[in-house]
Scaffold this motif. Structure first.
Motif, PDB file in Angstrom:
ATOM      1  N   MET A 125      -4.818   0.281  10.131  1.00 55.80           N
ATOM      2  CA  MET A 125      -3.716  -0.604  10.443  1.00 55.80           C
ATOM      3  C   MET A 125      -4.005  -1.986   9.892  1.00 55.80           C
ATOM      4  SD  MET A 125      -2.292  -0.102  14.202  1.00 55.80           S
ATOM      5  CE  MET A 125      -2.006   1.493  14.854  1.00 55.80           C
ATOM      6  N   LYS A 126      -2.922  -2.629   9.455  1.00 52.86           N
ATOM      7  CA  LYS A 126      -3.012  -3.998   8.976  1.00 52.86           C
ATOM      8  C   LYS A 126      -1.992  -4.827   9.746  1.00 52.86           C
ATOM      9  CE  LYS A 126      -5.869  -3.620   5.470  1.00 52.86           C
ATOM     10  NZ  LYS A 126      -7.076  -4.389   5.306  1.00 52.86           N
ATOM     11  N   PHE A 127      -2.438  -5.855  10.421  1.00 55.44           N
ATOM     12  CA  PHE A 127      -1.547  -6.749  11.141  1.00 55.44           C
ATOM     13  C   PHE A 127      -1.397  -8.046  10.350  1.00 55.44           C
ATOM     14  CE2 PHE A 127      -3.491  -4.072  14.406  1.00 55.44           C
ATOM     15  CZ  PHE A 127      -2.360  -3.582  15.025  1.00 55.44           C
ATOM     16  N   ASP A 128      -0.307  -8.753  10.599  1.00 52.57           N
ATOM     17  CA  ASP A 128      -0.044 -10.053   9.960  1.00 52.57           C
ATOM     18  C   ASP A 128      -0.030  -9.970   8.445  1.00 52.57           C
ATOM     19  OD1 ASP A 128       0.197 -11.476  12.395  1.00 52.57           O
ATOM     20  OD2 ASP A 128      -1.984 -11.528  12.568  1.00 52.57           O
ATOM     21  N   HIS A 129       0.518  -8.892   7.920  1.00 56.30           N
ATOM     22  CA  HIS A 129       0.712  -8.729   6.483  1.00 56.30           C
ATOM     23  C   HIS A 129       2.196  -8.494   6.245  1.00 56.30           C
ATOM     24  CE1 HIS A 129      -3.563  -7.979   6.737  1.00 56.30           C
ATOM     25  NE2 HIS A 129      -3.660  -7.973   5.416  1.00 56.30           N
ATOM     26  N   LYS A 130       2.661  -8.911   5.095  1.00 56.23           N
ATOM     27  CA  LYS A 130       4.062  -8.712   4.760  1.00 56.23           C
ATOM     28  C   LYS A 130       4.159  -7.711   3.617  1.00 56.23           C
ATOM     29  CE  LYS A 130       8.266 -11.095   3.431  1.00 56.23           C
ATOM     30  NZ  LYS A 130       8.906 -12.386   3.184  1.00 56.23           N
ATOM     31  N   VAL A 131       4.928  -6.649   3.833  1.00 53.76           N
ATOM     32  CA  VAL A 131       5.197  -5.699   2.759  1.00 53.76           C
ATOM     33  C   VAL A 131       6.309  -6.296   1.908  1.00 53.76           C
ATOM     34  CG1 VAL A 131       5.983  -3.378   2.185  1.00 53.76           C
ATOM     35  CG2 VAL A 131       4.497  -3.725   4.159  1.00 53.76           C
ATOM     36  N   VAL A 132       5.995  -6.602   0.660  1.00 57.93           N
ATOM     37  CA  VAL A 132       6.993  -7.210  -0.221  1.00 57.93           C
ATOM     38  C   VAL A 132       7.651  -6.180  -1.128  1.00 57.93           C
ATOM     39  CG1 VAL A 132       6.019  -9.529  -0.148  1.00 57.93           C
ATOM     40  CG2 VAL A 132       5.217  -7.926  -1.877  1.00 57.93           C
ATOM     41  N   ALA A 133       7.038  -5.001  -1.249  1.00 59.08           N
ATOM     42  CA  ALA A 133       7.642  -3.922  -2.041  1.00 59.08           C
ATOM     43  C   ALA A 133       7.023  -2.603  -1.616  1.00 59.08           C
ATOM     44  CB  ALA A 133       7.416  -4.143  -3.527  1.00 59.08           C
ATOM     45  N   ALA A 134       7.842  -1.570  -1.603  1.00 58.38           N
ATOM     46  CA  ALA A 134       7.353  -0.225  -1.320  1.00 58.38           C
ATOM     47  C   ALA A 134       8.262   0.759  -2.041  1.00 58.38           C
ATOM     48  CB  ALA A 134       7.344   0.049   0.181  1.00 58.38           C
ATOM     49  N   LYS A 174       2.849   9.592  -3.230  1.00 52.20           N
ATOM     50  CA  LYS A 174       2.272   8.436  -2.535  1.00 52.20           C
ATOM     51  C   LYS A 174       3.219   7.245  -2.676  1.00 52.20           C
ATOM     52  CE  LYS A 174      -2.624   9.526  -3.014  1.00 52.20           C
ATOM     53  NZ  LYS A 174      -3.078   9.554  -1.643  1.00 52.20           N
ATOM     54  N   TRP A 175       2.999   6.258  -1.840  1.00 50.67           N
ATOM     55  CA  TRP A 175       3.749   5.023  -1.911  1.00 50.67           C
ATOM     56  C   TRP A 175       3.040   4.036  -2.826  1.00 50.67           C
ATOM     57  CZ3 TRP A 175       8.437   4.075   0.164  1.00 50.67           C
ATOM     58  CH2 TRP A 175       8.896   4.961   1.133  1.00 50.67           C
ATOM     59  N   ASN A 176       3.776   3.303  -3.626  1.00 56.79           N
ATOM     60  CA  ASN A 176       3.267   2.133  -4.334  1.00 56.79           C
ATOM     61  C   ASN A 176       3.739   0.944  -3.517  1.00 56.79           C
ATOM     62  OD1 ASN A 176       2.045   3.402  -6.575  1.00 56.79           O
ATOM     63  ND2 ASN A 176       4.055   3.713  -7.480  1.00 56.79           N
ATOM     64  N   MET A 177       2.801   0.318  -2.826  1.00 54.29           N
ATOM     65  CA  MET A 177       3.152  -0.723  -1.869  1.00 54.29           C
ATOM     66  C   MET A 177       2.427  -2.017  -2.225  1.00 54.29           C
ATOM     67  SD  MET A 177       2.828  -0.618   2.291  1.00 54.29           S
ATOM     68  CE  MET A 177       1.070  -0.463   2.333  1.00 54.29           C
ATOM     69  N   THR A 178       3.179  -3.118  -2.255  1.00 62.90           N
ATOM     70  CA  THR A 178       2.598  -4.438  -2.473  1.00 62.90           C
ATOM     71  C   THR A 178       2.607  -5.178  -1.150  1.00 62.90           C
ATOM     72  OG1 THR A 178       3.467  -4.468  -4.720  1.00 62.90           O
ATOM     73  CG2 THR A 178       2.737  -6.572  -3.813  1.00 62.90           C
ATOM     74  N   VAL A 179       1.436  -5.682  -0.766  1.00 64.08           N
ATOM     75  CA  VAL A 179       1.264  -6.360   0.512  1.00 64.08           C
ATOM     76  C   VAL A 179       0.839  -7.801   0.257  1.00 64.08           C
ATOM     77  CG1 VAL A 179      -0.059  -6.368   2.663  1.00 64.08           C
ATOM     78  CG2 VAL A 179       0.558  -4.205   1.601  1.00 64.08           C
ATOM     79  N   ARG A 180       1.490  -8.730   0.964  1.00 60.61           N
ATOM     80  CA  ARG A 180       1.114 -10.148   0.859  1.00 60.61           C
ATOM     81  C   ARG A 180       0.327 -10.537   2.104  1.00 60.61           C
ATOM     82  NH1 ARG A 180       5.958 -13.062  -0.099  1.00 60.61           N
ATOM     83  NH2 ARG A 180       5.666 -12.400  -2.249  1.00 60.61           N
ATOM     84  N   HIS A 181      -0.853 -11.108   1.878  1.00 56.97           N
ATOM     85  CA  HIS A 181      -1.710 -11.569   2.970  1.00 56.97           C
ATOM     86  C   HIS A 181      -1.278 -12.962   3.433  1.00 56.97           C
ATOM     87  CE1 HIS A 181      -4.585  -8.280   2.203  1.00 56.97           C
ATOM     88  NE2 HIS A 181      -4.242  -8.455   0.934  1.00 56.97           N
ATOM     89  N   ASN A 227      -0.395   7.380   1.740  1.00 63.22           N
ATOM     90  CA  ASN A 227       0.397   8.609   1.867  1.00 63.22           C
ATOM     91  C   ASN A 227       1.645   8.365   2.712  1.00 63.22           C
ATOM     92  OD1 ASN A 227      -1.469  10.182   0.443  1.00 63.22           O
ATOM     93  ND2 ASN A 227      -2.705  10.475   2.280  1.00 63.22           N
ATOM     94  N   PHE A 228       1.550   7.437   3.649  1.00 58.92           N
ATOM     95  CA  PHE A 228       2.678   7.145   4.528  1.00 58.92           C
ATOM     96  C   PHE A 228       2.627   5.688   4.959  1.00 58.92           C
ATOM     97  CE2 PHE A 228      -0.762   8.776   7.099  1.00 58.92           C
ATOM     98  CZ  PHE A 228      -0.858   7.862   8.126  1.00 58.92           C
TER      99      PHE A 228
END
Length: 107
Positions: free
Chosen positions: A1-10, A18-25, A36-37
Protein backbone atom coordinates in the motif's frame (compact mmCIF):
# COMPACT_ATOMS: atom_id res chain seq x y z
CA UNK A 1 0.00 0.00 0.00
CA UNK A 2 1.04 3.54 -0.73
CA UNK A 3 -0.54 6.43 1.17
CA UNK A 4 -0.33 10.14 0.32
CA UNK A 5 0.45 9.48 -3.34
CA UNK A 6 -1.46 10.79 -6.32
CA UNK A 7 -2.17 8.56 -9.30
CA UNK A 8 -1.77 10.87 -12.28
CA UNK A 9 -2.25 8.19 -14.96
CA UNK A 10 -3.33 4.58 -15.13
CA UNK A 11 -3.76 2.63 -18.34
CA UNK A 12 -4.44 -1.08 -18.71
CA UNK A 13 -1.97 -2.93 -20.96
CA UNK A 14 -3.77 -5.82 -22.68
CA UNK A 15 -0.54 -7.43 -23.87
CA UNK A 16 1.02 -7.76 -20.39
CA UNK A 17 -2.22 -7.84 -18.36
CA UNK A 18 -0.78 -5.16 -16.09
CA UNK A 19 -1.43 -1.52 -15.35
CA UNK A 20 0.94 1.23 -16.50
CA UNK A 21 0.54 3.63 -13.61
CA UNK A 22 2.27 6.95 -12.96
CA UNK A 23 2.37 8.01 -9.32
CA UNK A 24 3.31 11.46 -8.01
CA UNK A 25 4.95 11.60 -4.58
CA UNK A 26 4.48 14.43 -2.06
CA UNK A 27 7.80 15.96 -3.15
CA UNK A 28 6.53 16.20 -6.75
CA UNK A 29 8.65 13.41 -8.20
CA UNK A 30 6.89 10.85 -10.37
CA UNK A 31 7.37 7.13 -10.60
CA UNK A 32 6.03 4.48 -12.98
CA UNK A 33 4.59 1.29 -11.50
CA UNK A 34 3.31 -1.85 -13.24
CA UNK A 35 0.89 -3.51 -10.79
CA UNK A 36 -1.49 -6.38 -11.51
CA UNK A 37 -4.32 -4.46 -9.87
CA UNK A 38 -5.15 -1.07 -8.35
CA UNK A 39 -7.34 -0.44 -5.32
CA UNK A 40 -8.43 3.16 -5.05
CA UNK A 41 -8.82 4.54 -1.55
CA UNK A 42 -9.44 8.13 -2.59
CA UNK A 43 -12.89 8.26 -1.10
CA UNK A 44 -16.16 9.45 -2.53
CA UNK A 45 -15.42 13.15 -2.18
CA UNK A 46 -11.91 13.43 -3.53
CA UNK A 47 -13.21 15.36 -6.56
CA UNK A 48 -16.67 16.90 -6.08
CA UNK A 49 -18.94 16.80 -9.12
CA UNK A 50 -20.60 20.21 -9.30
CA UNK A 51 -23.81 20.58 -11.29
CA UNK A 52 -23.76 22.54 -14.55
CA UNK A 53 -26.39 25.13 -13.64
CA UNK A 54 -26.40 28.57 -15.23
CA UNK A 55 -25.64 31.21 -12.62
CA UNK A 56 -24.40 28.80 -9.94
CA UNK A 57 -21.04 30.57 -9.64
CA UNK A 58 -22.66 34.00 -9.24
CA UNK A 59 -25.26 32.90 -6.66
CA UNK A 60 -24.84 35.33 -3.74
CA UNK A 61 -26.07 33.17 -0.85
CA UNK A 62 -24.20 30.42 0.99
CA UNK A 63 -23.67 27.50 -1.37
CA UNK A 64 -21.33 24.55 -0.98
CA UNK A 65 -20.77 20.90 -1.85
CA UNK A 66 -21.31 18.46 1.01
CA UNK A 67 -17.67 17.38 0.80
CA UNK A 68 -16.76 20.98 1.73
CA UNK A 69 -19.48 21.52 4.32
CA UNK A 70 -19.41 25.09 5.64
CA UNK A 71 -20.09 24.76 9.36
CA UNK A 72 -20.29 28.54 9.73
CA UNK A 73 -23.54 28.67 7.73
CA UNK A 74 -26.63 28.87 9.92
CA UNK A 75 -29.40 26.94 8.18
CA UNK A 76 -31.95 26.60 10.99
CA UNK A 77 -35.22 28.28 10.00
CA UNK A 78 -33.98 28.96 6.45
CA UNK A 79 -35.30 27.97 3.04
CA UNK A 80 -32.84 25.39 1.68
CA UNK A 81 -32.36 23.87 -1.76
CA UNK A 82 -30.60 20.51 -1.84
CA UNK A 83 -29.30 19.42 -5.24
CA UNK A 84 -28.91 15.66 -5.62
CA UNK A 85 -30.46 12.52 -4.25
CA UNK A 86 -27.39 10.29 -4.08
CA UNK A 87 -26.29 8.66 -0.85
CA UNK A 88 -25.09 11.91 0.74
CA UNK A 89 -28.18 13.87 -0.29
CA UNK A 90 -30.37 11.13 1.14
CA UNK A 91 -28.40 11.15 4.41
CA UNK A 92 -28.35 14.96 4.65
CA UNK A 93 -31.98 15.66 3.75
CA UNK A 94 -33.68 14.48 6.99
CA UNK A 95 -31.49 16.65 9.25
CA UNK A 96 -31.89 19.66 6.96
CA UNK A 97 -35.66 19.14 6.77
CA UNK A 98 -35.96 19.08 10.58
CA UNK A 99 -33.99 22.33 10.92
CA UNK A 100 -35.16 24.27 7.87
CA UNK A 101 -38.24 26.38 7.42
CA UNK A 102 -38.58 24.71 4.02
CA UNK A 103 -36.45 22.20 2.11
CA UNK A 104 -36.68 21.71 -1.64
CA UNK A 105 -34.83 18.74 -3.12
CA UNK A 106 -33.75 18.99 -6.76
CA UNK A 107 -33.23 15.63 -8.42
Amino acid sequence: MKFDHKVVAAKWDETTSKWNMTVRHKDGTEETKRPNFIISGSGLFSTPNLPDIKGITSYNRPSFHTSYWDHSVEYHGKRIGLIGTGSTGTQTAPALARAAEHLTVFQ
